[in-house]
Design a protein around this motif. Structure first.
Motif, PDB file in Angstrom:
ATOM      1  N   UNK A   1      -6.410  10.853   6.556  1.00  0.00           N
ATOM      2  CA  UNK A   1      -6.541  10.822   5.092  1.00  0.00           C
ATOM      3  C   UNK A   1      -7.568  11.842   4.634  1.00  0.00           C
ATOM      4  N   UNK A   2      -8.701  11.889   5.324  1.00  0.00           N
ATOM      5  CA  UNK A   2      -9.781  12.780   4.895  1.00  0.00           C
ATOM      6  C   UNK A   2      -9.489  14.245   5.223  1.00  0.00           C
ATOM      7  N   UNK A   3      -8.862  14.502   6.368  1.00  0.00           N
ATOM      8  CA  UNK A   3      -8.619  15.892   6.770  1.00  0.00           C
ATOM      9  C   UNK A   3      -7.404  16.501   6.073  1.00  0.00           C
TER      10      UNK A   3
ATOM     11  N   UNK B   1     -14.934  13.675   1.941  1.00  0.00           N
ATOM     12  CA  UNK B   1     -15.887  12.561   1.984  1.00  0.00           C
ATOM     13  C   UNK B   1     -15.753  11.707   0.728  1.00  0.00           C
ATOM     14  N   UNK B   2     -16.060  10.415   0.848  1.00  0.00           N
ATOM     15  CA  UNK B   2     -16.000   9.507  -0.292  1.00  0.00           C
ATOM     16  C   UNK B   2     -17.128   9.853  -1.252  1.00  0.00           C
ATOM     17  N   UNK B   3     -16.780   9.961  -2.541  1.00  0.00           N
ATOM     18  CA  UNK B   3     -17.778  10.285  -3.561  1.00  0.00           C
ATOM     19  C   UNK B   3     -18.422   9.001  -4.030  1.00  0.00           C
ATOM     20  N   UNK B   4     -19.732   8.939  -3.959  1.00  0.00           N
ATOM     21  CA  UNK B   4     -20.494   7.816  -4.490  1.00  0.00           C
ATOM     22  C   UNK B   4     -21.136   8.291  -5.781  1.00  0.00           C
ATOM     23  N   UNK B   5     -20.579   7.859  -6.898  1.00  0.00           N
ATOM     24  CA  UNK B   5     -21.051   8.378  -8.172  1.00  0.00           C
ATOM     25  C   UNK B   5     -22.441   7.861  -8.534  1.00  0.00           C
ATOM     26  N   UNK B   6     -22.658   6.580  -8.385  1.00  0.00           N
ATOM     27  CA  UNK B   6     -23.955   6.009  -8.713  1.00  0.00           C
ATOM     28  C   UNK B   6     -24.401   5.132  -7.554  1.00  0.00           C
ATOM     29  N   UNK B   7     -25.538   5.411  -7.021  1.00  0.00           N
ATOM     30  CA  UNK B   7     -26.128   4.543  -6.001  1.00  0.00           C
ATOM     31  C   UNK B   7     -27.541   4.245  -6.465  1.00  0.00           C
TER      32      UNK B   7
ATOM     33  N   UNK C   1      -5.430  14.886   3.632  1.00  0.00           N
ATOM     34  CA  UNK C   1      -5.208  14.332   2.276  1.00  0.00           C
ATOM     35  C   UNK C   1      -3.789  13.770   2.131  1.00  0.00           C
ATOM     36  N   UNK C   2      -3.297  13.108   3.169  1.00  0.00           N
ATOM     37  CA  UNK C   2      -1.957  12.535   3.142  1.00  0.00           C
ATOM     38  C   UNK C   2      -1.989  11.120   2.587  1.00  0.00           C
ATOM     39  N   UNK C   3      -0.859  10.672   2.028  1.00  0.00           N
ATOM     40  CA  UNK C   3      -0.740   9.315   1.521  1.00  0.00           C
ATOM     41  C   UNK C   3      -0.222   8.375   2.598  1.00  0.00           C
ATOM     42  N   UNK C   4      -0.192   7.053   2.294  1.00  0.00           N
ATOM     43  CA  UNK C   4       0.250   6.065   3.279  1.00  0.00           C
ATOM     44  C   UNK C   4       1.681   6.288   3.768  1.00  0.00           C
ATOM     45  N   UNK C   5       2.566   6.759   2.886  1.00  0.00           N
ATOM     46  CA  UNK C   5       3.962   6.966   3.267  1.00  0.00           C
ATOM     47  C   UNK C   5       4.107   8.103   4.275  1.00  0.00           C
ATOM     48  N   UNK C   6       3.166   9.032   4.292  1.00  0.00           N
ATOM     49  CA  UNK C   6       3.230  10.150   5.244  1.00  0.00           C
ATOM     50  C   UNK C   6       2.378   9.891   6.478  1.00  0.00           C
ATOM     51  N   UNK C   7       1.305   9.107   6.334  1.00  0.00           N
ATOM     52  CA  UNK C   7       0.470   8.772   7.493  1.00  0.00           C
ATOM     53  C   UNK C   7       1.184   7.761   8.376  1.00  0.00           C
ATOM     54  N   UNK C   8       1.901   6.817   7.761  1.00  0.00           N
ATOM     55  CA  UNK C   8       2.579   5.754   8.500  1.00  0.00           C
ATOM     56  C   UNK C   8       3.455   6.251   9.633  1.00  0.00           C
ATOM     57  N   UNK C   9       4.434   7.144   9.370  1.00  0.00           N
ATOM     58  CA  UNK C   9       5.278   7.629  10.464  1.00  0.00           C
ATOM     59  C   UNK C   9       4.504   8.395  11.540  1.00  0.00           C
ATOM     60  N   UNK C  10       3.464   9.121  11.153  1.00  0.00           N
ATOM     61  CA  UNK C  10       2.665   9.851  12.136  1.00  0.00           C
ATOM     62  C   UNK C  10       1.997   8.872  13.104  1.00  0.00           C
ATOM     63  N   UNK C  11       1.479   7.774  12.557  1.00  0.00           N
ATOM     64  CA  UNK C  11       0.750   6.788  13.362  1.00  0.00           C
ATOM     65  C   UNK C  11       1.661   5.677  13.875  1.00  0.00           C
ATOM     66  N   UNK C  12       2.943   5.715  13.529  1.00  0.00           N
ATOM     67  CA  UNK C  12       3.902   4.669  13.898  1.00  0.00           C
ATOM     68  C   UNK C  12       3.475   3.308  13.337  1.00  0.00           C
ATOM     69  N   UNK C  13       3.087   3.324  12.060  1.00  0.00           N
ATOM     70  CA  UNK C  13       2.681   2.116  11.333  1.00  0.00           C
ATOM     71  C   UNK C  13       3.490   2.021  10.049  1.00  0.00           C
ATOM     72  N   UNK C  14       3.703   0.809   9.529  1.00  0.00           N
ATOM     73  CA  UNK C  14       4.331   0.697   8.207  1.00  0.00           C
ATOM     74  C   UNK C  14       3.400   1.258   7.124  1.00  0.00           C
ATOM     75  N   UNK C  15       3.989   1.746   6.055  1.00  0.00           N
ATOM     76  CA  UNK C  15       3.187   2.304   4.959  1.00  0.00           C
ATOM     77  C   UNK C  15       2.281   1.240   4.354  1.00  0.00           C
ATOM     78  N   UNK C  16       2.750  -0.009   4.319  1.00  0.00           N
ATOM     79  CA  UNK C  16       1.928  -1.080   3.736  1.00  0.00           C
ATOM     80  C   UNK C  16       0.675  -1.322   4.576  1.00  0.00           C
ATOM     81  N   UNK C  17       0.810  -1.274   5.905  1.00  0.00           N
ATOM     82  CA  UNK C  17      -0.353  -1.440   6.782  1.00  0.00           C
ATOM     83  C   UNK C  17      -1.307  -0.269   6.613  1.00  0.00           C
ATOM     84  N   UNK C  18      -0.761   0.920   6.528  1.00  0.00           N
ATOM     85  CA  UNK C  18      -1.584   2.106   6.327  1.00  0.00           C
ATOM     86  C   UNK C  18      -2.352   2.015   5.018  1.00  0.00           C
TER      87      UNK C  18
ATOM     88  N   UNK D   1     -12.008   2.102   1.630  1.00  0.00           N
ATOM     89  CA  UNK D   1     -12.332   2.750   0.357  1.00  0.00           C
ATOM     90  C   UNK D   1     -11.734   4.134   0.200  1.00  0.00           C
ATOM     91  N   UNK D   2     -10.632   4.396   0.885  1.00  0.00           N
ATOM     92  CA  UNK D   2     -10.005   5.715   0.832  1.00  0.00           C
ATOM     93  C   UNK D   2      -8.642   5.679   0.170  1.00  0.00           C
TER      94      UNK D   2
END
Length: 171
Positions: free
Chosen positions: A81-83, A123-129, A85-102, A110-111
């Motif tokens: 996801x971070x490298x 990287x995850x943006x933390x707007x206010x800490x 910028x793929x969505x769950x529907x595209x990561x799922x087949x790569x990892x052999x996981x359902x899109x819902x699990x991804x 938090x991604x």
């Protein structure tokens, strides 16, 4: 905390135990209290094994999740996801996981939204800490019109109000 229509609260469970300990049949006590016999026996059994603390409510969350996705696989999903910028529907087949699990893995870390990530670095943006709540001060800003002495256009009319507005504006 029990819901307000619960048949047995902690107090009701103690009452159930007291009535059964006094020698009354469990079936009769259960019928009086509006619960089933198996439920009554469950609370009696729990009281015998754990004592008074056994009558309190427990969390319904499972202690273990045997089929949870391994942490190494979750880390790989997050890295994709971070490298890339793929969505769950595209990561799922790569990892052999359902899109819902991804998607669930991405939400857990938090991604789930690309808007939450810094585009170049991933990287995850933390707007206010802040260290403690209320640390930021909130200031309201509002336009307040300057109304001349004698009234504005509602009293003098539109044209008269404009003619006498030298320097009028907003604060």
């Amino acid at each position: 905390m029990s819901h307000r229509n619960a048949r047995l609260t902690v107090h009701g469970r103690r009452l159930l135990i007291a009535r059964v300990r006094s020698g009354r049949p469990v079936a009769h006590v259960a019928e009086e209290m509006g619960i089933s016999r198996p439920t009554a026996h469950k609370w009696i059994r729990r009281w015998r094994s754990e004592g008074d603390p056994g009558l309190t409510d427990r969390s319904s969350r499972p202690r273990t999740t045997p089929h949870r996705t391994p942490s190494a696989m979750e880390a790989r999903v997050c890295r994709l996801r971070q490298d890339r910028k793929l969505g769950p529907a595209r990561i799922g087949p790569i990892m052999d996981l359902p899109a819902s699990t991804t998607h669930r893995i991405l939400v857990r870390h938090g991604l789930n939204r690309l808007a939450f990530l810094d585009r170049p670095t991933g990287q995850v943006i933390r707007r206010y800490e802040r260290d403690r709540p209320g640390e930021l001060v909130h200031v309201d800003v509002k336009k307040l019109g300057r109304i001349p002495d004698g009234g504005g256009h509602k009293v003098l009319g539109r044209q008269a109000g404009r003619a006498t507005r030298s320097g009028m504006g907003f604060d």
